[in-house]
Write an enzyme that holds these catalytic residues in place. Structure first.
Site, PDB file in Angstrom:
ATOM      1  CG  HIS A 159      48.346  32.891  40.768  1.00 10.21           C
ATOM      2  ND1 HIS A 159      48.960  34.119  40.770  1.00 10.21           N
ATOM      3  CD2 HIS A 159      48.132  32.563  42.060  1.00 10.21           C
ATOM      4  CE1 HIS A 159      49.128  34.517  42.023  1.00 10.21           C
ATOM      5  NE2 HIS A 159      48.621  33.601  42.826  1.00 10.21           N
ATOM      6  CG  ASP A 171      44.071  28.009  47.151  1.00 13.27           C
ATOM      7  OD1 ASP A 171      44.158  29.050  46.478  1.00 13.27           O
ATOM      8  OD2 ASP A 171      44.182  27.972  48.381  1.00 13.27           O
TER       9      ASP A 171
HETATM   10  C1  SDX Z   1      44.954  32.532  45.489  1.00 11.89           C
HETATM   11  O1  SDX Z   1      46.846  36.878  44.108  1.00 11.89           O
HETATM   12  C2  SDX Z   1      47.386  35.935  44.811  1.00 11.89           C
HETATM   13  O2  SDX Z   1      48.565  35.883  45.034  1.00 11.89           O
HETATM   14  C3  SDX Z   1      46.411  34.929  45.376  1.00 11.89           C
HETATM   15  C4  SDX Z   1      47.021  33.753  46.143  1.00 11.89           C
HETATM   16  C5  SDX Z   1      47.694  34.212  47.405  1.00 11.89           C
HETATM   17  O3  SDX Z   1      48.547  33.475  47.897  1.00 11.89           O
HETATM   18  O4  SDX Z   1      47.261  35.262  47.964  1.00 11.89           O
HETATM   19  O5  SDX Z   1      47.973  33.095  45.332  1.00 11.89           O
HETATM   20  C6  SDX Z   1      45.956  32.748  46.548  1.00 11.89           C
HETATM   21  O6  SDX Z   1      43.959  33.206  45.479  1.00 11.89           O
HETATM   22  C7  SDX Z   1      45.239  31.527  44.399  1.00 11.89           C
HETATM   23  C8  SDX Z   1      44.112  31.487  43.316  1.00 11.89           C
HETATM   24  C9  SDX Z   1      42.992  30.600  43.856  1.00 11.89           C
HETATM   25  N1  SDX Z   1      41.805  30.721  42.970  1.00 11.89           N
HETATM   26  C10 SDX Z   1      41.398  29.663  42.245  1.00 11.89           C
HETATM   27  O7  SDX Z   1      41.998  28.590  42.164  1.00 11.89           O
HETATM   28  C11 SDX Z   1      40.066  29.898  41.541  1.00 11.89           C
HETATM   29  C12 SDX Z   1      40.180  29.449  40.076  1.00 11.89           C
HETATM   30  N2  SDX Z   1      41.085  30.381  39.386  1.00 11.89           N
HETATM   31  C13 SDX Z   1      40.514  31.495  38.718  1.00 11.89           C
HETATM   32  O8  SDX Z   1      39.289  31.962  39.105  1.00 11.89           O
HETATM   33  C14 SDX Z   1      41.515  32.491  38.142  1.00 11.89           C
HETATM   34  O9  SDX Z   1      42.524  31.775  37.573  1.00 11.89           O
HETATM   35  C15 SDX Z   1      42.092  33.532  39.088  1.00 11.89           C
HETATM   36  C16 SDX Z   1      41.020  34.316  39.758  1.00 11.89           C
HETATM   37  C17 SDX Z   1      42.962  32.882  40.108  1.00 11.89           C
HETATM   38  C18 SDX Z   1      42.940  34.487  38.253  1.00 11.89           C
HETATM   39  O10 SDX Z   1      42.086  35.089  37.365  1.00 11.89           O
HETATM   40  P1  SDX Z   1      42.593  36.304  36.418  1.00 11.89           P
HETATM   41  O11 SDX Z   1      44.044  36.545  36.559  1.00 11.89           O
HETATM   42  O12 SDX Z   1      41.693  37.461  36.628  1.00 11.89           O
HETATM   43  O13 SDX Z   1      42.456  35.687  35.021  1.00 11.89           O
HETATM   44  P2  SDX Z   1      41.129  35.653  34.187  1.00 11.89           P
HETATM   45  O14 SDX Z   1      39.963  35.355  35.082  1.00 11.89           O
HETATM   46  O15 SDX Z   1      41.088  36.875  33.338  1.00 11.89           O
HETATM   47  O16 SDX Z   1      41.376  34.349  33.284  1.00 11.89           O
HETATM   48  C19 SDX Z   1      42.178  34.430  32.110  1.00 11.89           C
HETATM   49  C20 SDX Z   1      41.562  33.396  31.190  1.00 11.89           C
HETATM   50  C21 SDX Z   1      40.055  33.549  31.035  1.00 11.89           C
HETATM   51  O17 SDX Z   1      39.690  33.045  29.765  1.00 11.89           O
HETATM   52  P3  SDX Z   1      39.459  34.164  28.564  1.00 11.89           P
HETATM   53  O18 SDX Z   1      38.372  35.102  29.047  1.00 11.89           O
HETATM   54  O19 SDX Z   1      40.803  34.847  28.366  1.00 11.89           O
HETATM   55  O20 SDX Z   1      39.036  33.331  27.372  1.00 11.89           O
HETATM   56  O21 SDX Z   1      41.760  32.077  31.727  1.00 11.89           O
HETATM   57  C22 SDX Z   1      40.503  31.486  32.026  1.00 11.89           C
HETATM   58  C23 SDX Z   1      39.478  32.609  32.061  1.00 11.89           C
HETATM   59  O22 SDX Z   1      38.207  32.116  31.689  1.00 11.89           O
HETATM   60  N3  SDX Z   1      40.637  30.873  33.346  1.00 11.89           N
HETATM   61  C24 SDX Z   1      40.162  29.674  33.668  1.00 11.89           C
HETATM   62  C25 SDX Z   1      40.572  29.467  34.995  1.00 11.89           C
HETATM   63  N4  SDX Z   1      41.267  30.536  35.438  1.00 11.89           N
HETATM   64  C26 SDX Z   1      41.299  31.407  34.413  1.00 11.89           C
HETATM   65  N5  SDX Z   1      39.431  28.765  32.968  1.00 11.89           N
HETATM   66  C27 SDX Z   1      39.106  27.629  33.632  1.00 11.89           C
HETATM   67  N6  SDX Z   1      39.478  27.348  34.914  1.00 11.89           N
HETATM   68  C28 SDX Z   1      40.204  28.246  35.624  1.00 11.89           C
HETATM   69  N7  SDX Z   1      40.548  27.980  36.883  1.00 11.89           N
END
Ligand code: SDX
Length: 428
Positions: free
Chosen positions: A306, A363
């Site tokens: 998140h 989720d």
């Molecule tokens: C919702 O914003 C909100 O409040 C949203 C929400 C709401 O109520 O409105 O809470 C609802 O959207 C919840 C999130 C649902 N999405 C998912 O479950 C999809 C999977 N999660 C990711 O795609 C990700 O965690 C996000 C999009 C939710 C957040 O991404 P960020 O904050 O942009 O973080 P990032 O992509 O920069 O990740 C940081 C690191 C990265 O690694 P590095 O590049 O630093 O090495 O963490 C890794 C990412 O690769 N990473 C994951 C991961 N999520 C982040 N690695 C594996 N699996 C994951 N799910």
């Protein structure tokens, strides 16, 4: 404390100060509104460290896993309140008296019908159309019914369109589902609660009586509450930006629905269940965890991570308990729950996820509950959108109620070609 300031020193320029503003809780903010006059902009694609507005609606502390709606913790609201009372709280700022709640519930109940012409809109969709595509199209089309009787500068007219949207979204969502399975639309019933009414419109058929299971109605209401609002997330920011130009609220909510659809946002519940089904069994979890950790592999664990929460999402904790309650009450032994529980355990121990503070989010469990309730995966984000409509429209209303509200218009760092002269085709 004396007014806090931030001092900015741009190379080759005199240092200058910017005011710092403090809220009730959370980070202070540096007021950069005058920065352009100094010849520089801030740069923050993805808005990792940018406050786009002031708001009194929801507060999140990502480090502590705290979520407050108008100051009330989500755990207490989920335990003691219900979705319509939460809608009143989000929109009006205070918990309603018993009389205020009765009036609000009655008003919402009496706005659940949609214009009969809306039923014909669905005929334009192919039967395989995704329910989110239908929801986005039909809600946007609602503008054609109400665009001429809405002065968005009038708080009373804004309130009326907010009530209409909260009341009608379940009806339209259920119509999208019925259309996708070739069953007749079911009219709303005024003798049912908000959640009972939605389940009745989703699952009843003219051929026989349908009695709503109270366990499912309660679980549905909890899911509505847990998705109601979440500060300035992508879809809420979309609604605010669309609304800042003075666009019709129905068009703004349609924009929010479109933004929510992405798998990184509200589409994650559908994607999470699809992922759990793809993993299939506990012994395949390590294979998928390895994929999620592999930088060369775009695969991510849906339902994990998140932007704000670097701790457990408090909604996920409530959702987890609801998940167990529903499966127990329905005597369902869903192997996907075993996969989900084992995946959660492994992920919470794995150094990759621990270091990156990746926890289950809202989720992660919702999909398992919705599946147990007989709701198809393609409807998961539709239900998220229905629930979030009150959050979207409360932020829309708050923004338009502000003194000096301006259209949102970000700037950029231009990295394109410098100015150059046109070259005629014969000289290229
Ligand atoms: C919702 O914003 C909100 O409040 C949203 C929400 C709401 O109520 O409105 O809470 C609802 O959207 C919840 C999130 C649902 N999405 C998912 O479950 C999809 C999977 N999660 C990711 O795609 C990700 O965690 C996000 C999009 C939710 C957040 O991404 P960020 O904050 O942009 O973080 P990032 O992509 O920069 O990740 C940081 C690191 C990265 O690694 P590095 O590049 O630093 O090495 O963490 C890794 C990412 O690769 N990473 C994951 C991961 N999520 C982040 N690695 C594996 N699996 C994951 N799910």
């Amino acid at each position: 404390m004396a007014d806090k300031k931030a001092t900015v020193q741009v190379t080759g320029q005199e240092a200058f100060e910017l005011p710092i503003m403090s809220g009730t809780a959370g980070n202070d903010v540096i007021d950069v509104r005058t920065l352009g006059s100094k010849g520089v902009f801030t740069y923050d694609p993805g808005f990792l460290a940018t406050a786009s507005c002031q708001s009194k609606i929801t507060f999140i502390d990502g480090g502590k896993g705290i979520l407050l709606h108008r100051g009330y913790p989500i755990e207490q609201l989920a335990e003691n309140s219900n979705y319509l009372e939460l809608c009143f709280l989000l929109l009006h700022g205070e918990l309603p008296s018993a009389e205020e709640l009765a009036v609000f519930e009655n008003t919402i109940t009496n706005h659940t019908l949609v214009h009969e012409k809306i039923a014909t809109f669905f005929q334009g969709f192919v039967i395989e159309a995704h329910p989110m595509a239908m929801l986005c199209g039909v809600v946007g089309a609602m503008s054609s019914f109400y665009h001429d009787d809405l002065d968005i500068t009038d708080p009373e007219q804004r309130k009326r369109s907010a009530y209409r949207l909260v009341a009608k979204l379940p009806t339209i969502a259920a119509m999208a589902y019925k259309y996708s399975i070739g069953q007749p639309f079911v009219y709303p019933r005024n003798d049912l609660s908000y959640s009972e009414n939605f389940l009745n419109m989703m699952f009843s058929v003219p051929a026989e009586d349908y009695v709503v299971n109270p366990v499912l109605a309660d679980a549905m209401d909890k899911i509505f509450m847990l998705h109601a609002d979440h500060e300035q997330n992508a879809s809420t920011s979309t609604v605010r930006l669309a609304g800042s130009s003075g666009a019709n609220p129905y068009a703004c909510i349609a924009a929010g629905i479109a933004s929510l659809w992405g798998p990184a946002h509200g589409g994650a519940n559908e994607a999470c269940l699809t992922m759990l089904e793809k993993i299939g069994s506990v012994d395949r979890i390590p294979e998928f965890v390895a994929k999620a950790k592999d930088k060369a592999d775009p695969f991510r664990l849906m339902g994990f991570g998140h932007r704000v929460y670097k701790n457990f999402d408090p909604r996920a904790k409530v959702m987890r308990q609801t998940c167990h309650d529903v499966l127990k009450a329905l005597h369902i032994e869903d192997p996907l729950l075993d996969v989900a529980m084992e995946l959660e355990r492994i992920a919470l121990e794995d150094p990759y996820f621990v270091e990156k503070k990746l926890y289950p989010n809202v989720d992660f469990y919702s999909g398992i509950i919705l599946k147990a309730m007989g709701i198809p995966t393609s409807m998961f984000t539709v239900i998220f959108a229905m629930s979030r409509t009150i959050g979207w429209i409360s932020h829309w209303d708050e923004m338009l109620g502000e003194e000096g509200q301006k259209i949102g218009r970000p700037r950029q760092l231009y990295t394109g070609a410098p100015q150059r002269d046109y070259v005629t085709a014969d000289k290229r």
